[in-house]
Each structure stands twice: as structure tokens, then as C-alpha cells.
Design a protein around this motif. Structure first.
Motif, short mmCIF file in Angstrom:
data_model
loop_
_atom_site.label_atom_id
_atom_site.label_comp_id
_atom_site.label_asym_id
_atom_site.label_seq_id
_atom_site.Cartn_x
_atom_site.Cartn_y
_atom_site.Cartn_z
N ASN A 58 3.61 -13.03 10.67
CA ASN A 58 3.89 -11.92 9.74
C ASN A 58 2.59 -11.45 9.10
OD1 ASN A 58 3.41 -13.62 7.28
ND2 ASN A 58 5.20 -14.69 8.09
N GLY A 59 2.68 -10.41 8.29
CA GLY A 59 1.49 -9.83 7.68
C GLY A 59 0.85 -10.74 6.63
N LEU A 60 1.70 -11.41 5.85
CA LEU A 60 1.14 -12.33 4.85
C LEU A 60 0.34 -13.44 5.52
CD1 LEU A 60 0.79 -13.51 2.02
CD2 LEU A 60 3.08 -14.51 2.21
N LEU A 63 -3.18 -12.24 6.63
CA LEU A 63 -4.17 -12.20 5.54
C LEU A 63 -4.57 -13.62 5.12
CD1 LEU A 63 -2.47 -9.43 3.37
CD2 LEU A 63 -4.50 -9.13 4.82
N TYR A 89 0.59 -4.35 -3.21
CA TYR A 89 1.79 -5.15 -2.99
C TYR A 89 1.38 -6.61 -3.15
CZ TYR A 89 5.85 -7.26 -0.87
OH TYR A 89 6.96 -8.04 -0.64
N ALA A 91 1.78 -9.35 -1.72
CA ALA A 91 1.36 -10.20 -0.59
C ALA A 91 -0.16 -10.29 -0.49
CB ALA A 91 1.94 -9.67 0.72
N VAL A 134 -7.12 -2.79 0.46
CA VAL A 134 -5.75 -2.48 0.88
C VAL A 134 -5.66 -0.98 1.19
CG1 VAL A 134 -3.32 -2.58 0.20
CG2 VAL A 134 -4.94 -4.27 -0.70
N ASP A 160 -6.39 -5.05 4.33
CA ASP A 160 -4.94 -5.20 4.40
C ASP A 160 -4.41 -3.91 5.02
OD1 ASP A 160 -2.21 -5.25 4.07
OD2 ASP A 160 -2.27 -6.22 2.11
N ALA A 162 -1.52 -3.47 6.54
CA ALA A 162 -0.07 -3.59 6.76
C ALA A 162 0.65 -2.24 6.75
CB ALA A 162 0.54 -4.51 5.71
N GLN A 163 0.07 -1.24 6.04
CA GLN A 163 0.75 0.05 5.92
C GLN A 163 0.01 1.16 6.67
OE1 GLN A 163 1.49 0.82 1.73
NE2 GLN A 163 2.61 -1.10 1.45
N SER A 184 0.85 -6.07 9.42
CA SER A 184 2.24 -6.50 9.42
C SER A 184 3.01 -5.62 10.39
CB SER A 184 2.84 -6.34 8.02
OG SER A 184 4.26 -6.47 8.08
N TYR A 186 6.44 -5.89 10.18
CA TYR A 186 7.75 -5.93 9.52
C TYR A 186 8.52 -4.68 9.97
CZ TYR A 186 10.92 -5.80 5.44
OH TYR A 186 12.01 -5.75 4.62
N LYS A 189 7.58 -1.14 8.73
CA LYS A 189 6.19 -0.65 8.79
C LYS A 189 6.05 0.40 9.89
CE LYS A 189 5.18 -3.20 5.41
NZ LYS A 189 4.48 -4.42 5.12
N ALA A 197 6.72 -10.08 12.35
CA ALA A 197 5.55 -10.24 13.22
C ALA A 197 4.33 -9.71 12.47
CB ALA A 197 5.72 -9.47 14.53
N TYR A 318 5.38 0.22 -6.40
CA TYR A 318 6.30 -0.89 -6.62
C TYR A 318 6.67 -0.89 -8.09
CZ TYR A 318 4.63 -1.95 -2.02
OH TYR A 318 4.32 -1.83 -0.69
C1 LIG Z 1 4.22 -5.54 4.16
C2 LIG Z 1 2.93 -5.84 3.51
C3 LIG Z 1 2.35 -7.11 3.59
C4 LIG Z 1 3.05 -8.32 4.14
O1 LIG Z 1 3.52 -8.21 5.43
P1 LIG Z 1 4.76 -9.13 5.88
O2 LIG Z 1 4.80 -8.94 7.36
O3 LIG Z 1 5.98 -8.62 5.19
O4 LIG Z 1 4.42 -10.53 5.51
C5 LIG Z 1 1.09 -7.29 3.05
N1 LIG Z 1 0.43 -6.27 2.45
C6 LIG Z 1 0.97 -5.05 2.33
C7 LIG Z 1 0.19 -3.97 1.67
C8 LIG Z 1 2.25 -4.79 2.85
O5 LIG Z 1 2.78 -3.56 2.73
#
Ligand SMILES: *Cc1c(COP(=O)(O)O)cnc(C)c1O
Length: 373
Positions: A58-60, A63, A89, A91, A134, A160, A162-163, A184, A186, A189, A197, A318
Motif C-alpha cells: 500500500n502507499g503507507l 513511504l 493526509y 499517512a 507531498v 508522496d 499517492a495523489q 498508492s 488504493y 486514487k 497496493a 481533510y
Molecule cells: C492515499 C494516500 C496515502 C496512503 O496510501 P494507502 O495506499 O492508502 O496506504 C499516503 N499519502 C497520501 C497523500 C495519500 O493520499
């Protein structure tokens, strides 16, 4: 009702292809660390322009494992300071504290919600060893400036991403700017699996090898353990489905940008601030892939209620900043005024590659008919 994100419709576009690849995995008899993952890693590294991609759970984890690997390699040690935007976020921050590193929360740029080079520079101390940049809401942080700053102060940079799959500055994509990046996949995303994943991208051979070992019980060779590792793997089913969806990512991103452009032009309400992109105009959008389309208003609750009444579902990304969370009680007394205002005022409008023009127009009309209380 206009839903925020219709994941069902999104994945149904690829239903036949997904069923085919899942069937292939079932019939292969090989479900973990196989050819689907190896191919996806190659394809995603090529997409980002990096030498390596390492699939993780996963994304967490992505990182967390980068920071952990830097500790194993002697580049970071417990207590080192890591600069991170205060409005991220949670995470991003969990990855830092999980490694017993010290997050240094920095107020973002008011217009882009991303790290600002000036405020970042001001937060650097003798103990600062890394920056976690991020790419919030899908917009790249100012990476050329942040990398120059990092070079000057000998700092590691972890993105980061993830987005921000596919967002770029001068053609160089998210995941290829820092010394490493976490992604991420997720389901919600921009590149989403049908489960959990994630992945790390990097151009650093040693880091890539270390992360592979750490995510596999700390083992670089079967039954030999170099580190006290974890189990964090991207399985064959998810890898196979991600390979299908990666082929459609740029088309989906294009549609997100069209919708963003329609919102930017169509929403004329004077009290709604639109997203501002740092490196391009909305017509030559490169640095923003609009994972979220976030507007801002002092009357956020009233706007959200008005939109709900007209059938438009919105979300808040958030509602509570990390420093006000119970998980970080030690920071609850601190104030980050800009971050707090952002958390009180932002509202995410529906955006997804499967949204029709009719729905986009309806969201615009609903925003423009909002009456300030
Ligand atoms: C979704 C997200 C994560 C974590 O990803 P996961 O796959 O949900 O663990 C980390 N950082 C940011 C900015 C995110 O949006």
C-alpha cells in the motif's frame, strides 16, 4: 444524485479485460511475486521515467519502507528531522513517526496547498535530514526549487505521489524528482487497484535492493535475513489489474483535466476560490492531474449543504489536520493558522473520468446558485 466518485462505473469500463487477466492469474497457479508484478514494475517505472519500481502492499508502506531503508543504509537515524507539510493526509506523517524520525510540520503555500520553498528553507535546522514533499490533490509540489534546496543542504527528498500519478513539470513526472517516491494504488486514487497496493520508485540501485529485502521479511536471498523486515507485497491479481488500468491512465487523466477546466471556467461564484496551479495555466496543464478538485470558501458547511440539497455529493479533504488528531496529542496545543483555515474551508467537488458533461454542468450550476448565508 451526482456521486463523488463512481468506482463501480469506472472499473466497469474495463470489466472484460479485468476478468481476462484475473482468470489468467487464477489459472497460472502463481499468486505472489510472479510475472505480473515483474511486468507491472517495469511498466510503471517506464511510465514514471525511473530506473526502479518496487511493488509493495500500500502507499503507507511505500513511504515507510523508503525511510526505513535510509535508516538501514545509515543515511538517517532516529530523531532526525523530516520536513513535511502540516496540511497533508496523515499517512505521510505516520511514515515518519513509525520510523522514530521527527516530523517538522511546515505551513503550505496558501494557493497550491503544497510545500513552499521559502517556508521549507526557513524550517531547516542542523538536524534536518529529509523533506517529504507531498503532491497534494494531484498537483506536483515545486520540485525544481525543492531539489535545489535539498542539494544545497544535503537533504534526502521523498515524494508522496499517492495523489499525483503522471503529474509532471517540464515532462519530468511525479516519482522521478526526489531520491525516492511512494505511490498508492488504493482504489480511489488516479491509478487504482481493486484492493490495496502501492509502490516505490527510485533511480537509486542500493535503495531499491534494500526496499525489496525489507518488504520481504528483510530477506535478500531465500532463508537469509539481512534485516528485521516486514511483509509488504503487491500480489499478482492486483498487479495484473493495475497493468490493465495503467494503459488507460493518461486517457483518464485527460478527462479529469477537461472537467477541471470546465469547472474553472464555469464556476463564477465570487466567494468560491478555485484551485490555482503553480506551473501552468489550466490550458497547458502538466503539473496537476486533479485527483481532487478542491474549492475554498469561508462558508464551507453552507456550501456543502446547498450542494447536497441539489443532489451533488462532496467530500472534505481533510476535516482535521494531523496536529489536531488524538494520535498526535503532543501537538494538539500547537497552532498552524493557515493549515487550520484550509481545513475549515476546503471542499472537494465530484471529479472522475466517468463523469458525463451533463453532470459537470449540473455541478457548475449548483455552485453558482449558492447563496452566501
Ligand atoms: C492515499 C494516500 C496515502 C496512503 O496510501 P494507502 O495506499 O492508502 O496506504 C499516503 N499519502 C497520501 C497523500 C495519500 O493520499
Amino acid at each position: 444524485m451526482i456521486g463523488f466518485l463512481d468506482l463501480k462505473a469506472l472499473n466497469q469500463q474495463y470489466r472484460e479485460e479485468l476478468i481476462q487477466v484475473v482468470t489468467d492469474v487464477i489459472d497460472s497457479g502463481w499468486y505472489i511475486q510472479g510475472s505480473q508484478l515483474a511486468e507491472f514494475e517495469k511498466e510503471f517505472a517506464a511510465y514514471c521515467g525511473t530506473k526502479h519500481c518496487i511493488g509493495v502492499a500500500n502507499g503507507l508502506d511505500a513511504l515507510t519502507l523508503v525511510l526505513r531503508a535510509w535508516k538501514e543504509l545509515g543515511k538517517l537515524k532516529e530523531g532526525d528531522e523530516v520536513i513535511v507539510p502540516a496540511n497533508t493526509y496523515i499517512a505521510s506523517i505516520l511514515a515518519i513517526t513509525e520510523n522514530r524520525l521527527k516530523p517538522v510540520l511546515v505551513e503550505p503555500d496558501e494557493q497550491t496547498y503544497n510545500l513552499c520553498p521559502t517556508k521549507t528553507s526557513a524550517a531547516i535546522t542542523a538536524n534536518t535530514k529529509a523533506v517529504l514533499a507531498v503532491h497534494l490533490y494531484g498537483q506536483l509540489a515545486p520540485m525544481p526549487e525543492l531539489m535545489a534546496l535539498a542539494d544545497q543542504h544535503d537533504l534526502l527528498v521523498l515524494e508522496d505521489s499517492a495523489q499525483a500519478h503522471g503529474a509532471a513539470i517540464n515532462g519530468k513526472k511525479a516519482g522521478n524528482w526526489g531520491h525516492a517516491s511512494g505511490f498508492s494504488f488504493y482504489p480511489g486514487k488516479n491509478l487504482g487497484a481493486l484492493g490495496d497496493a502501492g509502490a516505490v520508485t527510485t533511480n537509486d540501485d542500493e535503495l531499491a535492493t534494500t526496499i525489496r529485502a525489507l518488504g520481504n521479511y528483510g530477506s535478500h536471498k531465500k532463508y537469509e535475513n539481512l534485516y528485521q523486515g516486514v511483509n509488504s507485497r503487491l500480489d499478482e491479481m492486483q498487479a495484473a489489474m493495475l497493468r490493465v488500468k495503467l494503459q488507460h491512465l493518461d486517457t483518464e487523466t485527460q478527462r479529469r483535466k477537461e472537467i477541471a477546466l470546465a469547472y474553472a471556467k464555469g464556476i463564477t461564484h465570487p466567494e468560491l476560490s478555485q484551485p490555482i496551479t503553480a506551473h501552468s495555466t489550466l490550458t497547458s496543464l502538466e503539473n496537476h492531474v486533479f485527483h481532487l478538485y478542491v474549492v475554498r470558501t469561508a462558508e464551507r458547511e453552507a456550501l456543502q449543504a446547498h450542494l447536497a440539497n441539489t443532489g451533488v455529493q462532496t467530500l472534505i479533504h481533510y476535516p482535521t489536520p494531523p496536529h489536531q488528531q488524538q494520535a498526535y496529542a503532543q501537538w494538539n496545543e500547537k497552532t498552524y493558522p493557515l493549515t487550520e483555515v484550509i481545513h475549515q474551508q476546503v471542499l472537494s467537488l465530484p471529479i472522475s473520468p466517468v463523469m458525463t458533461d451533463d453532470k459537470v454542468d449540473a455541478v457548475i450550476a449548483a455552485c453558482n446558485s449558492f447563496e452566501m448565508p
